[in-house]
Design a protein around this motif. Structure first.
Motif, PDB file in Angstrom:
ATOM      1  N   VAL A 167      -0.746 -32.960 -53.210  1.00 37.19           N
ATOM      2  CA  VAL A 167      -0.444 -32.853 -52.276  1.00 37.19           C
ATOM      3  C   VAL A 167      -0.481 -33.916 -51.279  1.00 37.19           C
ATOM      4  O   VAL A 167      -1.761 -34.637 -51.401  1.00 37.19           O
ATOM      5  N   PRO A 168       0.608 -34.595 -51.143  1.00 35.54           N
ATOM      6  CA  PRO A 168       0.589 -36.169 -50.339  1.00 35.54           C
ATOM      7  C   PRO A 168      -0.025 -35.742 -49.493  1.00 35.54           C
ATOM      8  O   PRO A 168       0.265 -34.567 -48.650  1.00 35.54           O
ATOM      9  N   THR A 169      -1.124 -36.437 -48.480  1.00 33.10           N
ATOM     10  CA  THR A 169      -2.305 -36.737 -47.760  1.00 33.10           C
ATOM     11  C   THR A 169      -2.579 -38.004 -47.476  1.00 33.10           C
ATOM     12  O   THR A 169      -2.998 -38.861 -48.441  1.00 33.10           O
ATOM     13  N   VAL A 170      -2.036 -37.812 -46.254  1.00 35.26           N
ATOM     14  CA  VAL A 170      -2.812 -39.244 -45.709  1.00 35.26           C
ATOM     15  C   VAL A 170      -3.760 -38.998 -45.041  1.00 35.26           C
ATOM     16  O   VAL A 170      -4.404 -38.100 -44.450  1.00 35.26           O
ATOM     17  N   VAL A 171      -5.176 -40.048 -44.904  1.00 32.95           N
ATOM     18  CA  VAL A 171      -6.539 -40.050 -44.925  1.00 32.95           C
ATOM     19  C   VAL A 171      -5.897 -40.682 -42.481  1.00 32.95           C
ATOM     20  O   VAL A 171      -6.113 -42.162 -42.143  1.00 32.95           O
ATOM     21  N   GLU A 172      -6.648 -40.244 -41.858  1.00 37.69           N
ATOM     22  CA  GLU A 172      -5.619 -40.192 -40.538  1.00 37.69           C
ATOM     23  C   GLU A 172      -6.781 -39.258 -39.431  1.00 37.69           C
ATOM     24  O   GLU A 172      -6.443 -37.875 -40.093  1.00 37.69           O
ATOM     25  N   PHE A 173      -6.915 -39.760 -38.605  1.00 33.42           N
ATOM     26  CA  PHE A 173      -6.813 -38.753 -37.423  1.00 33.42           C
ATOM     27  C   PHE A 173      -5.365 -38.363 -36.222  1.00 33.42           C
ATOM     28  O   PHE A 173      -4.963 -39.467 -35.956  1.00 33.42           O
ATOM     29  N   LEU A 174      -4.762 -37.217 -35.558  1.00 29.14           N
ATOM     30  CA  LEU A 174      -3.653 -37.413 -35.539  1.00 29.14           C
ATOM     31  C   LEU A 174      -4.196 -37.972 -33.967  1.00 29.14           C
ATOM     32  O   LEU A 174      -5.243 -37.781 -33.098  1.00 29.14           O
ATOM     33  N   PHE A 205      -0.703 -42.302 -34.016  1.00 25.52           N
ATOM     34  CA  PHE A 205      -0.267 -42.020 -34.921  1.00 25.52           C
ATOM     35  C   PHE A 205       0.806 -41.294 -35.263  1.00 25.52           C
ATOM     36  O   PHE A 205       1.618 -41.449 -36.475  1.00 25.52           O
ATOM     37  N   ALA A 206       1.568 -39.986 -34.264  1.00 26.47           N
ATOM     38  CA  ALA A 206       2.327 -39.313 -34.522  1.00 26.47           C
ATOM     39  C   ALA A 206       3.931 -40.160 -34.091  1.00 26.47           C
ATOM     40  O   ALA A 206       4.310 -39.752 -34.397  1.00 26.47           O
ATOM     41  N   ARG A 207       3.224 -40.808 -33.662  1.00 21.35           N
ATOM     42  CA  ARG A 207       5.089 -41.403 -33.491  1.00 21.35           C
ATOM     43  C   ARG A 207       5.170 -41.858 -34.670  1.00 21.35           C
ATOM     44  O   ARG A 207       6.394 -42.467 -34.361  1.00 21.35           O
ATOM     45  N   GLU A 208       4.451 -43.574 -35.655  1.00 19.08           N
ATOM     46  CA  GLU A 208       4.791 -43.454 -36.024  1.00 19.08           C
ATOM     47  C   GLU A 208       5.315 -42.732 -37.140  1.00 19.08           C
ATOM     48  O   GLU A 208       5.922 -43.009 -38.191  1.00 19.08           O
ATOM     49  N   LEU A 209       4.576 -41.233 -37.481  1.00 18.23           N
ATOM     50  CA  LEU A 209       5.064 -40.898 -38.822  1.00 18.23           C
ATOM     51  C   LEU A 209       5.924 -40.381 -38.313  1.00 18.23           C
ATOM     52  O   LEU A 209       7.402 -40.086 -39.588  1.00 18.23           O
ATOM     53  N   VAL A 210       6.574 -39.720 -37.277  1.00 21.34           N
ATOM     54  CA  VAL A 210       8.279 -39.425 -36.771  1.00 21.34           C
ATOM     55  C   VAL A 210       9.320 -40.156 -36.298  1.00 21.34           C
ATOM     56  O   VAL A 210      10.108 -39.735 -37.583  1.00 21.34           O
ATOM     57  N   ALA A 211       8.932 -41.694 -36.542  1.00 23.94           N
ATOM     58  CA  ALA A 211       9.787 -42.569 -36.793  1.00 23.94           C
ATOM     59  C   ALA A 211       9.685 -43.296 -38.129  1.00 23.94           C
ATOM     60  O   ALA A 211      10.637 -43.086 -38.830  1.00 23.94           O
ATOM     61  N   LYS A 212       8.671 -42.706 -39.028  1.00 27.97           N
ATOM     62  CA  LYS A 212       9.160 -42.638 -40.548  1.00 27.97           C
ATOM     63  C   LYS A 212       9.764 -41.845 -41.887  1.00 27.97           C
ATOM     64  O   LYS A 212      10.149 -42.009 -42.076  1.00 27.97           O
ATOM     65  N   ARG A 213       9.556 -40.307 -40.677  1.00 26.40           N
ATOM     66  CA  ARG A 213       9.847 -39.230 -41.813  1.00 26.40           C
ATOM     67  C   ARG A 213      10.186 -38.088 -41.148  1.00 26.40           C
ATOM     68  O   ARG A 213      10.549 -36.952 -41.328  1.00 26.40           O
ATOM     69  N   GLY A 214      10.509 -38.520 -39.706  1.00 29.01           N
ATOM     70  CA  GLY A 214      10.876 -37.572 -38.623  1.00 29.01           C
ATOM     71  C   GLY A 214      10.097 -36.208 -38.414  1.00 29.01           C
ATOM     72  O   GLY A 214       8.429 -36.981 -38.533  1.00 29.01           O
TER      73      GLY A 214
END
Ligand SMILES: [Zn+2]
Length: 423
Positions: A144-151, A155-164
């Motif tokens: 299960v692909p998992t990143v170690v982070e607090f939301l 982080f939300a903006r980075e994730l959307v930019a990277k993966r939609g």
């Protein structure tokens, strides 16, 4: 540590009304190693308030999430019942939303991959977001692909930019655990595709109060929600709750379904208004209802101690089953240490060989029960008492009985049938 008057983490109103005060308590997931037994242990107030404006029941942030969650002892996969729940959810939601290999599923506080693994099995792309590195590692081992982070917002903006964005964004038993509630929900909104759906599960405050589940209050849980309050929190971020289900998990939880306010493709179910009305009828819009809770809690303490004192005077042995966070709240509040409870057992090897926080009751593997044949087994994770009684029915071989402390002290025989306390 704040000394100023606390304010509501959602609406900013000054908090003047105590909901229940459970005294000074250690962090309920900070299990104590043998080498730490003689050291000082931090205790923090476990004092909950109710907001007179929005009725959010809450705890001040005495301890930061970084302190609590960076190495977390709770692995979801150690409960069969919870895994079953996760599997059923995945079947239901894949069908309801028509998810497939082109979808994106994101789970916040994904723990050890207990849930996302079932999407992976179906070839649906997933990403877990989990702040505790040790549990995230267990998820990755499961595939299960998992990143170690607090939301958070960044982080939300980075994730959307990277993966939609996410078609489905899941957060189970996490909403209660974020101190920055508004930022967290705002981050969920950023992560959600325009047509996406959020589902979240969290303990329902109405059931907590009705079932006297004060032991589910701990430092890790900053907030306790009714549907009416969580609707306000979501609306403040332009998210609309369009459906809700009541679940039996964790003593009675809600599963909410939310979408962007502007997404007209999902009409609001009658269930939302029905439950809102039911909460009003239960008095959740009335401060007086909240004030009645604390005395119920004090009475539970008296009756549990009364039971333990009686059986110990009769020279009977009592041990615990489970080492859940809720058990630690209960034991510390009631002042129950190894003078009453010889030991407890837990299936999670991470906890075995350690000691319960505050009370320092030793934790063994489940085999210890068969070895020592106690007269009574006090079931601390009462929310899965049925599962535990089935696993431990062998205590009937020596006449052992079960004790369940919540909602009130109740005895069961080895077959899980409630018995009248004739002592
Ligand atoms: Zn408030």
């Amino acid at each position: 540590m704040k000394n100023v008057t606390p304010i509501c983490r959602f609406c900013g109103t000054t908090l003047k009304h105590t909901f229940v005060d459970l005294g000074m308590q250690p962090l309920c997931e900070s299990y104590v190693g043998l080498d730490q037994l003689n050291r000082m242990e931090p205790f923090y107030p476990l004092h909950t308030y109710v907001c007179s404006h929005c009725f959010l029941v809450q705890l001040e942030e005495y301890v930061s999430p970084e302190e609590i969650f960076s190495e977390y002892a709770y692995f979801s996969s150690y409960s069969d019942q919870w895994l079953e729940h996760a599997k059923n959810y995945v079947e239901m939601i894949v069908d309801r939303l028509g998810l497939n290999e082109r979808s994106q599923v994101v789970e916040v506080a994904s723990n050890d991959g207990y849930l996302l693994q079932y999407f992976v099995e179906r070839g649906i792309p997933v990403l877990g977001v989990e702040p505790a590195a040790n549990v995230a590692e267990a998820a990755v081992e499961k595939g299960v692909p998992t990143v170690v982070e607090f939301l958070g917002l960044r982080f939300a903006r980075e994730l959307v930019a990277k993966r939609g964005g996410a078609d489905l964004l899941i957060g189970n038993n996490v909403l209660a655990q974020v101190p920055g509630l508004n930022e967290f929900v705002a981050s969920m909104k950023i992560l959600l595709k325009p047509s996406g759906v959020i589902t979240m599960e969290f303990p329902h405050l109405a059931r907590l109060m009705e079932g006297n589940q004060f032991d589910t209050i701990y430092h890790e849980h900053f907030s306790y929600f009714s549907l009416s309050t969580v609707e306000r929190v979501f609306e403040a971020q332009s998210l609309r709750i369009f459906d809700v289900e009541e679940l039996p998990t964790h003593g009675g939880s809600l599963r909410i379904y939310a979408r962007h306010v502007g997404d007209g493709s999902k009409p609001v179910s009658f269930r939302v208004a029905d439950l809102r009305d039911a909460e009003r009828a239960e008095g959740l819009m009335d401060l007086e209802t909240y004030f009645l809770f604390a005395e119920k809690v004090r009475e539970t303490k008296r009756s549990l101690l009364d039971f333990l004192i009686r059986v110990k005077r009769g020279r009977k042995s009592v041990v615990g089953y489970g080492a859940p966070g809720k058990g630690n709240t209960l034991l510390n509040y009631c002042g129950i240490r190894s003078d009453f409870l010889d030991y407890t057992v837990d299936r999670n090897p991470y906890k075995q060989g350690k000691f319960l926080p505050g009370t320092h009751i030793p934790i063994f593997g489940p085999g210890k029960i068969e070895e020592t044949k106690p007269d009574y087994v006090l079931i601390l994770p009462w929310n899965i008492k049925g599962e535990i009684m089935r696993q431990l029915s062998y205590i009937g071989d020596w006449g052992g009985q079960f004790v369940v402390p919540i909602p009130k002290v109740t005895l069961y025989n080895a077959n899980g049938i409630e018995i009248n306390d004739s002592n």
